[in-house]
Design a protein around this motif. Structure first.
Motif, PDB file in Angstrom:
ATOM      1  N   PRO A  37       0.761  -1.318   0.093  1.00 11.04           N
ATOM      2  CA  PRO A  37       0.192   0.087  -0.065  1.00 11.04           C
ATOM      3  C   PRO A  37       0.870   1.232  -0.051  1.00 11.04           C
ATOM      4  O   PRO A  37       1.746   1.343   0.842  1.00 11.04           O
ATOM      5  CB  PRO A  37      -0.876  -0.130   1.164  1.00 11.04           C
ATOM      6  CG  PRO A  37      -0.965  -1.692   1.515  1.00 11.04           C
ATOM      7  CD  PRO A  37       0.480  -2.095   1.006  1.00 11.04           C
ATOM      8  N   ARG A  38       0.684   1.975  -0.895  1.00  9.55           N
ATOM      9  CA  ARG A  38       1.525   3.212  -1.210  1.00  9.55           C
ATOM     10  C   ARG A  38       2.856   3.318  -1.057  1.00  9.55           C
ATOM     11  O   ARG A  38       3.642   4.119  -0.654  1.00  9.55           O
ATOM     12  CB  ARG A  38       0.727   4.346  -0.198  1.00  9.55           C
ATOM     13  CG  ARG A  38      -0.674   4.283  -0.104  1.00  9.55           C
ATOM     14  CD  ARG A  38      -1.211   5.249  -1.228  1.00  9.55           C
ATOM     15  NE  ARG A  38      -1.158   6.688  -0.995  1.00  9.55           N
ATOM     16  CZ  ARG A  38      -1.152   7.363  -1.766  1.00  9.55           C
ATOM     17  NH1 ARG A  38      -1.552   7.191  -2.919  1.00  9.55           N
ATOM     18  NH2 ARG A  38      -0.863   8.748  -1.400  1.00  9.55           N
ATOM     19  N   GLY A  39       3.385   2.248  -1.333  1.00 14.18           N
ATOM     20  CA  GLY A  39       4.925   1.912  -1.324  1.00 14.18           C
ATOM     21  C   GLY A  39       5.522   1.912   0.280  1.00 14.18           C
ATOM     22  O   GLY A  39       6.740   2.330   0.206  1.00 14.18           O
ATOM     23  N   LEU A  54      13.490  -3.397  -4.966  1.00 10.70           N
ATOM     24  CA  LEU A  54      12.096  -3.499  -5.163  1.00 10.70           C
ATOM     25  C   LEU A  54      11.657  -4.324  -6.481  1.00 10.70           C
ATOM     26  O   LEU A  54      12.090  -3.969  -7.604  1.00 10.70           O
ATOM     27  CB  LEU A  54      11.274  -2.354  -5.108  1.00 10.70           C
ATOM     28  CG  LEU A  54       9.843  -2.182  -5.399  1.00 10.70           C
ATOM     29  CD1 LEU A  54       9.059  -2.763  -4.300  1.00 10.70           C
ATOM     30  CD2 LEU A  54       9.442  -0.989  -5.182  1.00 10.70           C
ATOM     31  N   ILE A  55      11.087  -5.273  -6.557  1.00  5.83           N
ATOM     32  CA  ILE A  55      10.471  -6.026  -7.448  1.00  5.83           C
ATOM     33  C   ILE A  55       8.791  -5.859  -7.701  1.00  5.83           C
ATOM     34  O   ILE A  55       7.954  -6.159  -6.573  1.00  5.83           O
ATOM     35  CB  ILE A  55      10.613  -7.626  -7.555  1.00  5.83           C
ATOM     36  CG1 ILE A  55      12.091  -7.818  -7.337  1.00  5.83           C
ATOM     37  CG2 ILE A  55      10.147  -8.350  -8.655  1.00  5.83           C
ATOM     38  CD1 ILE A  55      12.605  -9.276  -7.065  1.00  5.83           C
ATOM     39  N   GLU A  56       8.581  -5.346  -8.628  1.00  5.76           N
ATOM     40  CA  GLU A  56       7.158  -4.833  -8.596  1.00  5.76           C
ATOM     41  C   GLU A  56       6.548  -5.051 -10.026  1.00  5.76           C
ATOM     42  O   GLU A  56       7.658  -4.620 -11.198  1.00  5.76           O
ATOM     43  CB  GLU A  56       7.118  -3.113  -8.366  1.00  5.76           C
ATOM     44  CG  GLU A  56       5.593  -2.591  -8.288  1.00  5.76           C
ATOM     45  CD  GLU A  56       4.754  -3.394  -7.696  1.00  5.76           C
ATOM     46  OE1 GLU A  56       3.542  -3.812  -8.199  1.00  5.76           O
ATOM     47  OE2 GLU A  56       4.507  -3.416  -6.461  1.00  5.76           O
ATOM     48  N   LEU A  61       5.093   2.321 -10.027  1.00  7.52           N
ATOM     49  CA  LEU A  61       5.371   2.255  -8.738  1.00  7.52           C
ATOM     50  C   LEU A  61       7.003   2.169  -8.477  1.00  7.52           C
ATOM     51  O   LEU A  61       7.532   1.246  -9.271  1.00  7.52           O
ATOM     52  CB  LEU A  61       4.778   0.961  -7.713  1.00  7.52           C
ATOM     53  CG  LEU A  61       3.259   1.141  -7.774  1.00  7.52           C
ATOM     54  CD1 LEU A  61       2.699  -0.275  -7.149  1.00  7.52           C
ATOM     55  CD2 LEU A  61       2.727   2.303  -7.097  1.00  7.52           C
ATOM     56  N   GLY A  62       7.466   2.647  -7.574  1.00  5.69           N
ATOM     57  CA  GLY A  62       8.940   2.579  -7.218  1.00  5.69           C
ATOM     58  C   GLY A  62       9.805   3.354  -7.978  1.00  5.69           C
ATOM     59  O   GLY A  62       9.213   4.118  -8.983  1.00  5.69           O
ATOM     60  N   ALA A  63      11.071   3.747  -7.688  1.00  9.08           N
ATOM     61  CA  ALA A  63      11.925   4.423  -8.308  1.00  9.08           C
ATOM     62  C   ALA A  63      12.654   3.805  -9.425  1.00  9.08           C
ATOM     63  O   ALA A  63      13.130   2.312  -9.193  1.00  9.08           O
ATOM     64  CB  ALA A  63      12.707   5.209  -7.711  1.00  9.08           C
TER      65      ALA A  63
END
Length: 74
Positions: A37-39, A54-56, A61-63
């Protein structure tokens, strides 16, 4: 909203717990699968100064410098 708040808090607790571990020679402290939720897990890792990836699968989402995009096979 209660479930999202609980998931966010559990993510923060997990990152705090990982941050308390002794330093490791590994290149990363944690790999986060799904931003949540919301990173919140990514933000908690940053707050605790953890080395992370981060795997997304969601493209927004994410940088870019810290995110690996997961793709689905068809």
């Amino acid at each position: 909203m209660g479930l999202i708040r609980k998931a966010s808090e559990q993510g923060l607790q997990a990152m705090r717990s990982i941050a308390k571990r002794p330093a490791s020679p590994a290149p990363l402290d944690v790999v986060i699968v799904g931003a949540g939720p919301r990173g919140c897990r990514r933000l908690a890792a940053i707050e605790q100064k953890l080395r992370y990836r981060l795997i997304e699968q969601e493209p927004d989402l994410g940088a870019p410098s810290t995110t690996i995009r997961a793709t689905r096979s068809r």
